[in-house]
Design an enzyme around this catalytic site. Structure first.
Site, short mmCIF file in Angstrom:
data_model
loop_
_atom_site.label_atom_id
_atom_site.label_comp_id
_atom_site.label_asym_id
_atom_site.label_seq_id
_atom_site.Cartn_x
_atom_site.Cartn_y
_atom_site.Cartn_z
N CYS A 18 0.85 -1.19 0.00
CA CYS A 18 0.00 0.00 0.00
C CYS A 18 0.89 1.24 0.00
CB CYS A 18 -0.91 0.01 1.22
SG CYS A 18 -1.86 1.55 1.40
N ASP A 410 14.61 13.93 -35.24
CA ASP A 410 15.88 14.21 -35.89
C ASP A 410 15.99 13.28 -37.11
OD1 ASP A 410 18.59 15.09 -36.26
OD2 ASP A 410 19.22 13.19 -35.36
#
Length: 712
Positions: A18, A410
């Site tokens: 948790c 690119d």
């Protein structure tokens, strides 16, 4: 405190399932004398502690953690053994709680209940003893965590549930108390099991690399633990074996399955001087490999480390949920207190009924399902991505990728293979082609740029000539003095237009073929042109088409010339391109795109495009497996040069964001609905646990697990 005295320890925790419990652990350990910092990683199930060993010892830390209900395994054991759930103490105690609850329930409602003892004139029945035993077994599983939360002044689920159980006992609702204890214990058990399923992907990564390696020392073969193998030693890898460490092939030819590292589905051919990675599988050939990295620094080890670190980088939605929970839980607790006091004491209504409603509100106030809704989704998505060769540095980048409007790419090494080769040499002004190539190669020998390497490769053995006043001009080229004359090699931006005006037609002819054109010359003339070609990646066009179908605007940013940029863009289906860009120009374009269209993802090689990657909303580095810089600096790294990972990454991020939103909205809506349902009597204590705690937690975890099944 002297810096040299501070130690850092990583402890793997069993039972941490948790996100809210992680905070309790941090607060508890941080209060120990001598502890500087304590950070619990819910996603990886780990606790990182920095401490002064003079004031506190490692066994003290272990004892502190285990005193609040968590088991510790040292970081030295890289993999936590998976234990069957049915042999765990929690499972046995939960089963016993359920058996005694059932026995107590049957005894109460079948007329078999009898008084067995009188305590202070109060008769104690068999059912009461059975139900009290059920409470004891159920409470044992989380009583330590509850006590730790009390000491840490945290209203977490363990404290609130314990308070509700004790409250039920106070008003003699023993069946309710026993039901709460059993159901919450069962919820914790199932939640822990479900969270471990989420962590399995990371655990699988940890088991990829073998623990031992076969090394050749002094002409003998010996098997050693990988931690004892040094850089530079020779690793022997036979057919069918896993490669134990990163290295470079010294001898042999084989195909290697490196899907665990790069996500490539097809084995890759390896021969002398090729790099191989730990965790990859050698298929049919025998390889001798020079070890390049020790076991702690392999690409696989760094992926595991960065994935674990990524799980601590909180997404925006997770920060929102945490802030919301900090308001929600105290508000509902305050409401519960008001419900327990105002109706019975100020309005004269029944104490028993309203106190029971208050206890139900306490259970609904438990924030577990709420705070776990986002991190389990992030963990599931990030570990799934790592298995598919995509390294995401944190939930913040996972969410940001889902919101990207523009994908900027690119050219060299991204859309193209990045392996340039000299295709044309055009000598000018009476110079010979060999002379032009030799001058260019001599100047470029001090550069690591792909163009420089291609020119050097074409020239072969370069005569040793002293270069004076060498300058590297990023985005333009290089210059230096050879034999008393200053020469230049680079793009046309390195020269004045007057020098190359007469050769424009030749340059444009090369560029129209998609070739990169380099000029070689002096301050007074151009002595030659060098054309270089680069193959477009086979999957580039299909990847671009997929990005468009996902609704993304695709843009090409390149330092190459206009004609080459146009040719490459047309070949892969990109309508918008920008050419002749220096690194600073790319940054400017990224900012402009962001301002005009929204969030931008920049895809590049992670080194030459570093400024643009940093300027973008999300920077994505290509083929990062062989680049330490790319792995460390990019927000997201594609471990191979497979462009189809881009649509997968976008799909995964969008799906993850959707799951996070679903989990968050569902958890909040469910909590409020249950809280409202308490007042008319629609929601009981048992319903609050079954639906509001166990049901909600399992639902959000199950929904998050869908992300683990997302495929490329």
């Amino acid at each position: 405190m002297e810096e040299r005295l501070i130690k850092t320890e990583n402890m793997r925790l069993q039972g941490l399932h948790c996100a809210d419990c992680a905070v309790t652990i941090e607060n508890t350990v941080a209060k120990m004398n001598g502890v500087q910092t304590a950070s619990a990683n819910f996603g990886a199930g780990k606790l990182k502690v920095s401490y002064d060993p003079v004031k506190v010892t490692y066994p003290d830390l272990v004892a502190c953690v285990e005193s609040i209900g968590y088991r510790v395994q040292s970081e030295a054991h890289q993999v936590v053994a998976k234990r069957a759930i049915w042999v765990s103490q929690a499972f046995v105690l939960t089963c016993l709680a359920g058996l005694f609850l059932g026995a107590g329930f049957l005894t109460s409602f079948t007329g078999m209940d009898i008084s067995v003892i009188n305590i202070l004139t109060r008769q104690i029945f068999v059912s009461t003893l059975l139900l009290a035993t059920a409470v004891a077994f159920g409470l044992y599983n989380f009583s330590k965590e509850a006590w730790a939360s009390i000491k840490a002044f945290r209203l977490n689920m363990d404290f609130l549930m314990t308070l509700a159980i004790l409250g039920a006992i106070f008003i003699e609702e023993y069946i309710e108390a026993a039901s709460l204890a059993f159901l919450f214990s069962l919820a914790e058990l199932l939640e822990g099991y479900a969270v471990e399923k989420v962590r399995n992907s990371l655990r699988e990564l940890m088991t990829l690399a073998p623990d031992t390696a076969t090394i050749k020392r002094n002409a003998k073969e010996i098997d050693l633990p990988v931690a004892q193998v040094s850089v530079g030693e020779t690793l022997l890898v036979r057919p069918g074996e896993k490669i134990a460490l990163d290295g470079r092939v010294l001898r042999g030819i084989s195909s290697v399955d490196q899907a665990p590292i790069t996500g490539e589905s097809v084995p890759v051919s390896k021969e002398t001087d090729d790099d191989v990675y730990a965790g990859s599988i050698n298929n049919e050939g025998y390889l001798e490999v020079e070890v390049l990295r020790n076991s702690e620094n392999t690409v696989l080890a760094r992926i595991i480390h960065l994935v674990e670190e990524a799980e601590t980088q909180k997404a925006k939605s997770e920060r929102f949920v945490e802030k919301f929970a900090r308001i929600y839980t105290p508000t509902i607790v305050a409401l519960a207190c008001a419900v327990a006091v105002i109706p019975p004491f100020l309005l004269g209504l029944g104490f028993h009924v309203w106190f029971l409603k208050a206890l139900t509100l306490l259970v609904i106030a438990c924030p577990c399902a709420l705070v776990i809704s986002t991190p389990v989704s992030v963990v599931s998505a990030i570990t799934n991505a790592s298995r598919n060769g995509v390294l995401i540095k944190g939930g913040i980048y996972l969410e940001a990728m889902a919101l990207v409007k523009v994908v900027a790419l690119d050219k060299t090494g991204t859309l193209t293979c990045g392996k340039l080769a000299v295709s044309d040499i055009v000598p000018l002004n009476g110079r010979a082609g060999a002379e032009v190539l030799a001058i260019a190669a001599t100047l470029e020998q001090q550069s690591n740029h792909p163009i420089a390497k291609a020119i050097q490769s074409k020239a072969g053995q370069i005569p040793t000539i002293e270069i004076r006043e060498f300058q590297d001009r990023p985005g333009k080229g290089v210059t230096g003095i050879l034999d008393g004359t200053r020469y230049y090699t680079g793009t046309q931006s390195l020269f004045t237009k007057e020098l190359y005006r007469d050769h424009l037609s030749t340059m444009q002819a090369l560029q129209a073929q998609g070739k990169t054109t380099m000029l070689v010359g002096t301050e007074t003339e151009i002595i030659g042109l060098i054309g270089l070609s680069d193959q477009i990646r086979p999957q580039a066009k299909s990847a671009i088409d997929h990005l468009k179908r996902l609704g993304k605007k695709v843009v090409l940013l390149t330092g190459d010339n206009e004609q080459t940029a146009r040719s490459i863009a047309a070949a892969v289906g990109i309508e918008h391109y920008y050419a002749n860009l220096l690194p600073t120009d790319k940054v400017k374009r990224v900012h402009e795109l962001s301002h005009e269209f929204g969030d931008v993802a920049m895809i590049g090689d992670g080194i030459n495009d570093a400024p643009a990657l940093a300027a973008a909303t999300v920077g994505v580095a290509m083929a990062a497996a062989g680049s330490d810089t790319a792995i460390e600096t990019a927000d997201i790294a594609l471990m191979s040069d497979d462009l189809t990972k881009l649509p997968y990454l976008l799909t995964l991020s969008q799906k993850a964001r959707s799951v996070i939103r679903q989990n968050t909205v569902a958890a909040i809506a469910l909590k409020f609905t249950l809280a409202v349902g308490v007042f008319p009597g629609f929601v009981s204590l048992v319903v609050a646990v079954l639906v509001g705690d166990m049901g909600a937690s399992l639902a959000v975890i199950g929904n998050a697990l869908r992300l683990a099944r997302t495929k490329k």
